[in-house]
Design a protein around this motif. Structure first.
Motif, PDB file in Angstrom:
ATOM      1  N   LEU A   1      45.778  44.281  28.521  1.00 36.42           N
ATOM      2  CA  LEU A   1      45.151  45.428  29.266  1.00 36.42           C
ATOM      3  C   LEU A   1      44.014  44.696  29.793  1.00 36.42           C
ATOM      4  O   LEU A   1      43.713  44.753  31.053  1.00 36.42           O
ATOM      5  N   GLU A   2      43.434  43.872  29.208  1.00 34.64           N
ATOM      6  CA  GLU A   2      42.112  43.141  29.955  1.00 34.64           C
ATOM      7  C   GLU A   2      42.474  42.380  30.961  1.00 34.64           C
ATOM      8  O   GLU A   2      41.910  42.319  32.092  1.00 34.64           O
ATOM      9  N   ASN A   3      43.557  41.745  30.738  1.00 31.31           N
ATOM     10  CA  ASN A   3      44.188  40.707  31.670  1.00 31.31           C
ATOM     11  C   ASN A   3      44.718  41.495  32.956  1.00 31.31           C
ATOM     12  O   ASN A   3      44.402  41.259  33.993  1.00 31.31           O
ATOM     13  N   ASP A   4      45.480  42.677  32.669  1.00 37.00           N
ATOM     14  CA  ASP A   4      45.950  43.217  33.708  1.00 37.00           C
ATOM     15  C   ASP A   4      44.674  43.933  34.762  1.00 37.00           C
ATOM     16  O   ASP A   4      44.968  44.267  36.085  1.00 37.00           O
ATOM     17  N   LEU A   5      44.009  44.627  33.894  1.00 42.76           N
ATOM     18  CA  LEU A   5      42.708  45.131  34.853  1.00 42.76           C
ATOM     19  C   LEU A   5      41.694  44.302  35.229  1.00 42.76           C
ATOM     20  O   LEU A   5      40.524  44.593  35.700  1.00 42.76           O
ATOM     21  N   ASP A   6      41.764  42.941  34.656  1.00 42.20           N
ATOM     22  CA  ASP A   6      40.799  42.087  34.990  1.00 42.20           C
ATOM     23  C   ASP A   6      39.310  42.243  34.525  1.00 42.20           C
ATOM     24  O   ASP A   6      38.397  42.289  35.465  1.00 42.20           O
ATOM     25  N   ILE A   7      39.232  42.771  33.263  1.00 36.28           N
ATOM     26  CA  ILE A   7      37.958  43.192  32.954  1.00 36.28           C
ATOM     27  C   ILE A   7      37.845  42.878  31.396  1.00 36.28           C
ATOM     28  O   ILE A   7      38.781  42.556  30.661  1.00 36.28           O
TER      29      ILE A   7
ATOM     30  N   SER B   1      44.141  56.116  24.717  1.00 30.94           N
ATOM     31  CA  SER B   1      45.370  55.055  24.265  1.00 30.94           C
ATOM     32  C   SER B   1      45.196  54.049  25.194  1.00 30.94           C
ATOM     33  O   SER B   1      44.725  53.967  26.431  1.00 30.94           O
ATOM     34  N   ILE B   2      45.624  52.723  24.925  1.00 35.71           N
ATOM     35  CA  ILE B   2      45.869  51.755  25.897  1.00 35.71           C
ATOM     36  C   ILE B   2      46.412  52.217  27.214  1.00 35.71           C
ATOM     37  O   ILE B   2      45.992  51.845  28.318  1.00 35.71           O
ATOM     38  N   GLU B   3      47.503  52.890  27.225  1.00 34.28           N
ATOM     39  CA  GLU B   3      48.337  52.991  28.375  1.00 34.28           C
ATOM     40  C   GLU B   3      47.542  54.414  29.125  1.00 34.28           C
ATOM     41  O   GLU B   3      47.298  53.914  30.360  1.00 34.28           O
TER      42      GLU B   3
END
Length: 137
Positions: free
Chosen positions: A40-46, A92-94
């Motif tokens: 999630l952090e990688n996908d959102l770059d945060i 949730s993560i999603e």
């Protein structure tokens, strides 16, 4: 953080809604894996705030309640609440992925001037949940 009291309160609330014969969905899934949080952090770059990361890692990767109130119940509410027809949360993560992606889309398309006081409210935030009318929390 210990989420035991919070979880107990939410499960009691869900049971009360069910007892009133409202259509109720209450879900608590297992903790999120470190890999799913990192993805999630990688996908959102945060880097997620510590409290959010800990919630997913230590408590649940998907925690939600959705309640649809009966027409009879809604009809008996004061006029100020005439648009209330449900109770809902989804942490949730999603949902966080969807909410933050939507927030970024609004910033890009509609609120792209960080110097404008109204637009500025959309910058430097983290969307973590959407609600039925499309608003982002």
């Amino acid at each position: 953080m210990d989420y035991t009291k919070f979880d107990l309160l939410c499960s009691k609330l869900a049971a009360a809604y069910k007892k009133l014969d409202f259509d109720t969905e209450y879900v608590r899934k297992k903790k999120a894996s470190p890999d799913s949080i990192a993805e999630l952090e990688n996908d959102l770059d945060i880097k997620l705030p510590c409290a959010v990361r800990e919630f997913f890692a230590d408590f649940s990767g998907e925690y939600r309640m959705n309640v649809s109130f009966s027409n009879e119940f809604c009809g008996g509410l004061p006029s100020e609440l005439d648009m209330v027809f449900s109770a809902f949360f989804d942490f949730s993560i999603e949902m966080l992925r969807i909410a933050e992606t939507n927030r970024r889309g609004w910033v890009e398309k509609c609120f792209n001037n960080p110097d404008d006081p109204y637009d500025m409210e959309w910058h430097g935030k983290l969307g973590f949940m959407t609600v039925g009318n499309g608003d982002i929390i």
